[in-house]
Design a protein around this motif. Structure first.
Motif, PDB file in Angstrom:
ATOM      1  N   LEU A 181       0.805  -1.218   0.000  1.00 26.63           N
ATOM      2  CA  LEU A 181       0.000   0.000   0.000  1.00 26.63           C
ATOM      3  C   LEU A 181       0.839   1.268   0.000  1.00 26.63           C
ATOM      4  O   LEU A 181       0.383   2.319  -0.428  1.00 26.63           O
ATOM      5  CB  LEU A 181      -0.930   0.001   1.215  1.00 26.63           C
ATOM      6  CG  LEU A 181      -1.958  -1.128   1.253  1.00 26.63           C
ATOM      7  CD1 LEU A 181      -2.752  -1.062   2.557  1.00 26.63           C
ATOM      8  CD2 LEU A 181      -2.893  -1.053   0.070  1.00 26.63           C
ATOM      9  N   GLY A 182       2.035   1.212   0.524  1.00 27.70           N
ATOM     10  CA  GLY A 182       2.840   2.426   0.575  1.00 27.70           C
ATOM     11  C   GLY A 182       2.456   3.310   1.747  1.00 27.70           C
ATOM     12  O   GLY A 182       1.585   2.990   2.564  1.00 27.70           O
ATOM     13  N   ASP A 183       3.110   4.472   1.811  1.00 30.10           N
ATOM     14  CA  ASP A 183       2.936   5.371   2.947  1.00 30.10           C
ATOM     15  C   ASP A 183       1.521   5.911   3.057  1.00 30.10           C
ATOM     16  O   ASP A 183       1.057   6.250   4.136  1.00 30.10           O
ATOM     17  CB  ASP A 183       3.920   6.542   2.834  1.00 30.10           C
ATOM     18  CG  ASP A 183       5.361   6.089   2.979  1.00 30.10           C
ATOM     19  OD1 ASP A 183       5.580   5.009   3.552  1.00 30.10           O
ATOM     20  OD2 ASP A 183       6.264   6.806   2.507  1.00 30.10           O
ATOM     21  N   GLY A 184       0.818   6.031   1.941  1.00 29.80           N
ATOM     22  CA  GLY A 184      -0.529   6.586   1.990  1.00 29.80           C
ATOM     23  C   GLY A 184      -1.551   5.611   2.500  1.00 29.80           C
ATOM     24  O   GLY A 184      -2.490   5.984   3.214  1.00 29.80           O
ATOM     25  N   GLY A 185      -1.406   4.330   2.145  1.00 26.18           N
ATOM     26  CA  GLY A 185      -2.422   3.353   2.498  1.00 26.18           C
ATOM     27  C   GLY A 185      -2.244   2.699   3.842  1.00 26.18           C
ATOM     28  O   GLY A 185      -3.226   2.376   4.519  1.00 26.18           O
ATOM     29  N   LEU A 186      -1.004   2.481   4.277  1.00 27.29           N
ATOM     30  CA  LEU A 186      -0.779   1.777   5.539  1.00 27.29           C
ATOM     31  C   LEU A 186      -1.380   2.485   6.752  1.00 27.29           C
ATOM     32  O   LEU A 186      -2.014   1.841   7.591  1.00 27.29           O
ATOM     33  CB  LEU A 186       0.716   1.533   5.748  1.00 27.29           C
ATOM     34  CG  LEU A 186       1.294   0.267   5.117  1.00 27.29           C
ATOM     35  CD1 LEU A 186       2.785   0.170   5.394  1.00 27.29           C
ATOM     36  CD2 LEU A 186       0.592  -0.978   5.631  1.00 27.29           C
TER      37      LEU A 186
END
Length: 720
Positions: A181-186
């Motif tokens: 997910l990356g920094d935005g989704g986690l």
């Protein structure tokens, strides 16, 4: 709590959970809500407008207040965007004339200007330089109202289901995502996991970072975590200490409670007891396991959980656990390529990730054919994400000598170098590409009536969430999207946390040979192409800079906007920072920042001191398209400027432009072979029956049984 999670649903899905409330006559309030949304570039779908109109006025007003706050933040309109030059883009002065005026202003104020007699003046010592000389209200008063234009953005908000259902569906989609997910989704998944821990759970959580976030919520709720590797336990321990579950950054472990200590030790013991070979995974994170063992007091529980004790013994070097990778390396060092391939058959994902290396290590065509045969046979056992990543890799291996290779690490740090690998025989490369396409096609669903928005065809497949920055209108790294409009305007906003911080927005123009033509920055406020809004050198209350470009006047082939950190806090240290661009027609006026003209806004949260969000390419037909980068350069600790990084930026842009990323076009081509009918959407006519729609935005009026794929859920297009 449901209302607090509603913004997550709106941001990720562009759906508004169906508001609950008493029935009433909310039509007038709903239309006012729609008009307010349109002022920031959003609109209610016909279905959502009808639903709101049947509710009480108070319910509609409450919904409107919450939703407007959410969508304004999505496009960056939640802050005040002031500009140094109050009339920007009009009346921007010549750079040197402006600097001379700042010196004259200092003299008029009686301020001693150091170095003036020597002709060398530090601009930062001049009182009129780098700080706003007018209020935000004065800026607004100096600009006329934005004139409506056919090209203004309108993002439709659709009616969702019941709030709890929408929240659960979003949780299941994020937790079960096939790509990181990356920094935005986690962070969003972490919030949702805590809320949904007692509700439905995904059938599988293939991404380990996602599993760690879910496991933390389960442990905190008193449930057992889902663990099948020792690294799962390490990630969980990092999450419970508010650390980095991706294991990129070191975590400072806290002393856990007795219950958490038992959960972690029992988890390690069970994993190793079931498969002692998994002790080999410890060496990849030896130091982290040693620090965790100290916090868990593992030696005190060696008798109760002996297999967990073995984990920490391996970490300390007291016990040897030979890794799988070391056995592969030993075979390759002995030139036993086929032996390495046979060993890798038990780990198909690893085999595919080192397939290029295996093929280059082969001494004969027979060996290469054998390795390619193993890969073709194991393709059904590899995840769709790996299949497509390897497919993209082998497609680009056909470029030959003179090509540029681009590397981007997990944090977004990028660098480029010349291709130095020996070429692969074309027959072997083509055989592998065909096998990968055949396996991908086999996994794709039968789409029925496939309806495609042509603008989505060149969007890169989201094979990793880390290839997409959090934000609005953001596409995965490598995507190409059309740019329609006469004026292109970049903006950056930042707000420092504690230290004086100076971000500098610049734009570099390159010709077809990637040579510098011109640039706009605080050192070049005006050029043939456009204007810079002026340098702001500190942001205790937030600051913005803009660049205005007339696309028809741009000399060259490439436009590369960049954000340089001149001094102060980094992108990950400031309180907030984001970049975006707007598109306008030539006769539109308005403020420097107008939310309904924003096409993209992305967070700036990466390593390095130079951010390259995207580049713009002029095609042979004269039309401009955006190439999405989402990368960072290391830069220097201070005084980063566009003049100093022109060569490295040009080399990186060349690498990205010349690389072919696997796009939606590839998968839709495979799907079209299996569908009943394929139609390119004309932007107006919506079919009556169910369709599989793939596009940049969901059209209003699609049949309710349609399968809809947009950038918000583009990962669903990647087969498992």
């Amino acid at each position: 709590m449901v209302h607090a999670l509603e913004p997550l649903v709106v941001r990720h899905t562009h759906r508004l959970p169906a508001p609950c409330g008493a029935a009433g006559q909310g039509g007038v309030a709903a239309r006012q809500f729609d008009a307010a949304l349109m002022s920031v570039g959003f609109k209610l779908s016909a279905e959502l407008l009808g639903h709101l109109s049947a509710l009480s006025e108070g319910t509609v007003v409450d919904t409107a207040v919450r939703t407007l706050d959410t969508v304004r933040a999505m496009v960056g309109d939640h802050v005040r965007h002031n500009a140094y030059f109050i009339d920007f883009p009009a009346h921007v002065p010549d750079t040197y004339a402006f600097w001379q005026q700042c010196v004259a202003d200092a003299v008029d104020r009686g301020v001693a200007v150091a170095g003036l007699s020597d002709g060398v003046v530090d601009l930062l010592t001049l009182p009129a330089y780098g700080t706003y000389q007018h209020s935000y209200a004065e800026l607004l008063a100096a600009h006329g109202e934005l004139l409506a234009a056919a090209g203004d953005r309108l993002t439709v908000l659709h009616l969702g289901g019941a709030p709890d259902d929408e929240i659960t569906a979003l949780y299941l989609a994020l937790a079960g995502s096939a790509a990181p997910l990356g920094d935005g989704g986690l962070p969003d998944l972490e919030v949702l996991a805590g809320h949904c821990v007692h509700g439905p759970q995904p059938e599988a959580i293939p991404v380990r970072e996602n599993r760690a976030v879910v496991n933390r919520a389960r442990v905190e709720a008193g449930a057992d975590p889902l663990l099948d590797t020792v690294t799962d336990v390490l990630r969980l321990a990092c999450g419970l200490s508010d650390g980095d579950v991706t294991l990129v950054q070191p975590t400072r472990f806290r002393s856990p409670s007795r219950r958490v200590r038992r959960v972690l030790l029992a988890g390690l013991d069970a994993v190793v007891a079931a498969n002692p070979a998994k002790l080999a995974d410890v060496s990849a994170h030896r130091e982290a396991f040693k620090r965790l063992g100290e916090r868990l007091h593992a030696h005190e529980y060696a008798a109760r959980w002996p297999h967990a004790a073995d984990v920490f013994a391996v970490a300390r070097g007291e016990k040897r656990a030979r890794s799988f990778d070391s056995r592969v390396e030993e075979l390759l060092a002995a030139d036993d390529v086929l032996g390495a391939a046979r060993l890798l058959e038990s780990a198909p994902g690893k085999l595919f990730r080192c397939l290029d290396r295996l093929l280059r290590a082969c001494a004969t065509d027979a060996e290469r054919d054998a390795v390619a045969g193993v890969a073709a046979r194991l393709a059904p056992e590899v995840s769709g994400r790996v299949l497509l990543s390897v497919r993209e890799h082998f497609h680009n291996r056909a470029r030959g000598s003179g090509a540029r290779r681009v590397f981007v690490n997990r944090l977004g740090r990028a660098w480029a170098t010349d291709e130095s690998r020996s070429p692969l025989p074309e027959a072997v490369r083509a055989r592998l590409v065909a096998a990968l396409d055949a396996e991908t096609s086999r996994r794709l669903p039968v789409p029925g009536h496939l309806l495609i928005d042509p603008d989505v065809l060149d969007v890169a497949l989201p094979l990793s969430g880390r290839a997409t920055a959090p934000g609005f209108g953001v596409l995965p790294r490598g995507s190409l999207s059309p740019v329609d409009g006469e004026l292109l305007r970049f903006f950056v906003y930042w707000k420092q946390t504690s230290d004086t911080t100076d971000f500098d927005l610049s734009a570099l123009m390159l010709n077809s040979a990637y040579e510098t033509v011109s640039w706009l920055s605080y050192t070049a406020l005006t050029e043939v192409e456009g204007e810079h809004s002026g340098d702001i050198t500190e942001a205790p209350d937030g600051a913005s800079e803009f660049i205005n470009l007339r696309l028809g006047a741009v000399r060259g082939t490439y436009i590369v906007p960049q954000v340089n950190i001149f001094s102060g806090e980094g992108f990950e240290e400031v309180e907030e920072s984001f970049f975006g661009f707007m598109l306008r027609e030539g006769d539109q006026r308005g403020r420097p920042f107008e939310p309904r003209t924003v096409r993209m806004k992305s967070q700036l949260r990466g390593p390095g001191r130079v951010a390259l969000p995207l580049a713009f390419i002029r095609g042979e037909d004269g039309r401009w398209r955006a190439k999405w980068l989402h990368v960072y350069l290391k830069g220097t600790p201070s005084a980063n400027r566009v003049e100093g990084n022109r060569v490295s930026v040009a080399a990186l842009v060349r690498g990205f432009v010349e690389r072919d990323h696997l796009t939606v076009r590839h998968l839709t081509g495979l799907m079209a072979d299996r569908g009943d009918v394929t139609t390119l959407w004309d932007g107006r006519t919506v079919p009556q029956g169910p369709v599989t729609y793939i596009g940049l935005e969901r059209p209003d009026g699609l049949h309710p049984d349609s399968c809809v794929i947009t950038p918000e859920n583009l990962g669903d297009l990647v087969p498992e």
